[in-house]
Design a protein around this motif. Structure first.
Motif, mmCIF file in Angstrom:
data_model
loop_
_atom_site.group_PDB
_atom_site.id
_atom_site.type_symbol
_atom_site.label_atom_id
_atom_site.label_comp_id
_atom_site.label_asym_id
_atom_site.label_seq_id
_atom_site.Cartn_x
_atom_site.Cartn_y
_atom_site.Cartn_z
ATOM 1 N N PRO A 1 0.939 -1.372 0.128
ATOM 2 C CA PRO A 1 -0.046 -0.043 -0.037
ATOM 3 C C PRO A 1 0.842 1.302 0.026
ATOM 4 C CG PRO A 1 -0.242 -1.094 1.948
ATOM 5 C CD PRO A 1 0.668 -1.992 1.223
ATOM 6 N N PRO A 2 0.259 2.298 -0.384
ATOM 7 C CA PRO A 2 1.197 3.669 -0.379
ATOM 8 C C PRO A 2 1.452 4.343 0.916
ATOM 9 C CG PRO A 2 -1.135 4.128 -0.703
ATOM 10 C CD PRO A 2 -1.285 2.458 -0.539
ATOM 11 N N SER A 3 2.457 5.054 0.596
ATOM 12 C CA SER A 3 2.645 5.857 1.898
ATOM 13 C C SER A 3 2.040 7.358 1.859
ATOM 14 C CB SER A 3 4.283 6.308 1.821
ATOM 15 O OG SER A 3 5.067 5.317 1.631
ATOM 16 N N GLN A 4 2.099 7.803 3.107
ATOM 17 C CA GLN A 4 1.460 9.182 3.120
ATOM 18 C C GLN A 4 1.464 9.982 2.039
ATOM 19 O OE1 GLN A 4 -0.970 9.320 5.408
ATOM 20 N NE2 GLN A 4 -1.748 11.391 4.880
ATOM 21 N N GLY A 5 0.406 10.601 1.497
ATOM 22 C CA GLY A 5 0.603 11.592 0.519
ATOM 23 C C GLY A 5 0.778 10.940 -0.788
ATOM 24 N N GLN A 6 0.822 9.630 -1.167
ATOM 25 C CA GLN A 6 1.268 9.263 -2.598
ATOM 26 C C GLN A 6 -0.130 8.878 -3.341
ATOM 27 O OE1 GLN A 6 3.627 5.612 -2.023
ATOM 28 N NE2 GLN A 6 5.271 6.904 -2.574
ATOM 29 N N GLU A 7 0.017 9.106 -4.690
ATOM 30 C CA GLU A 7 -1.202 8.846 -5.650
ATOM 31 C C GLU A 7 -0.837 7.542 -6.373
ATOM 32 O OE1 GLU A 7 -3.239 11.778 -7.214
ATOM 33 O OE2 GLU A 7 -3.077 13.211 -5.628
ATOM 34 N N LEU A 8 -1.868 7.082 -7.022
ATOM 35 C CA LEU A 8 -1.551 6.053 -8.059
ATOM 36 C C LEU A 8 -1.421 6.250 -9.372
ATOM 37 C CD1 LEU A 8 -1.551 2.864 -8.326
ATOM 38 C CD2 LEU A 8 -4.058 3.017 -8.675
ATOM 39 N N CYS A 9 -0.313 5.986 -9.932
ATOM 40 C CA CYS A 9 -0.186 6.309 -11.548
ATOM 41 C C CYS A 9 -0.974 5.271 -12.278
ATOM 42 C CB CYS A 9 1.262 6.137 -11.876
ATOM 43 S SG CYS A 9 1.539 6.345 -13.549
ATOM 44 N N GLY A 10 -2.113 5.455 -13.124
ATOM 45 C CA GLY A 10 -2.785 4.538 -13.619
ATOM 46 C C GLY A 10 -2.214 3.851 -14.795
ATOM 47 N N SER A 11 -0.914 4.376 -15.385
ATOM 48 C CA SER A 11 -0.068 3.890 -16.392
ATOM 49 C C SER A 11 0.620 2.461 -16.016
ATOM 50 C CB SER A 11 0.655 4.812 -16.924
ATOM 51 O OG SER A 11 -0.080 5.698 -17.712
#
Length: 130
Positions: free
Chosen positions: A85-95
């Motif tokens: 899972p992500p760290s705080q403040g990260q977003e998912l790149c859809g590519s």
């Protein structure tokens, strides 16, 4: 003696990609939303009738820590852990389906899974010829 390793655990916000891509049967990557007993609720960023995402259930046994079996053979079915899972403040790149820091996004879109990180944007620009 082999060192003990913690057992593999499926968690919300992990991303999974197909263990093997079949040309005749498209399998899309997804993000885990909920683990409930022997099944997992997932979100596909590009599924659904409008292509803007959909939810579905997947068998927990179909999710694997890696794309290879204990004997080293390539898995023919299921999905392998990709990121998260992500760290705080990260977003998912859809590519590339990887969690990245917000300052690494070249294109920021509404909702996770629809943004594009800088390395993916560079590759897209090269393919398109920009």
């Amino acid at each position: 003696m082999i060192a003990d390793t913690p057992p593999f655990k499926v968690r919300p916000q992990q991303t999974y990609v197909p263990c093997r891509q079949w040309n005749w049967q498209p399998s899309r990557p997804f993000v885990v939303e909920l683990v409930e007993g022997g099944r997992v609720k997932v979100w596909e960023p590009f599924g659904g009738p409008s292509g803007l995402g959909c939810h579905r259930w997947v068998a927990l046994a179909s999710l694997h820590e890696s794309g290879t079996t204990r004997t080293g053979k390539e898995r023919q079915t299921g999905w392998r852990l990709h990121a998260g899972p992500p760290s705080q403040g990260q977003e998912l790149c859809g590519s590339c389906m990887t969690w990245v820091d917000r300052d690494q996004l070249a294109v920021s879109a509404w909702g996770y899974g629809h943004s594009t990180c800088a390395p993916c944007k560079t590759k897209i620009d090269q393919v398109v010829g920009i």
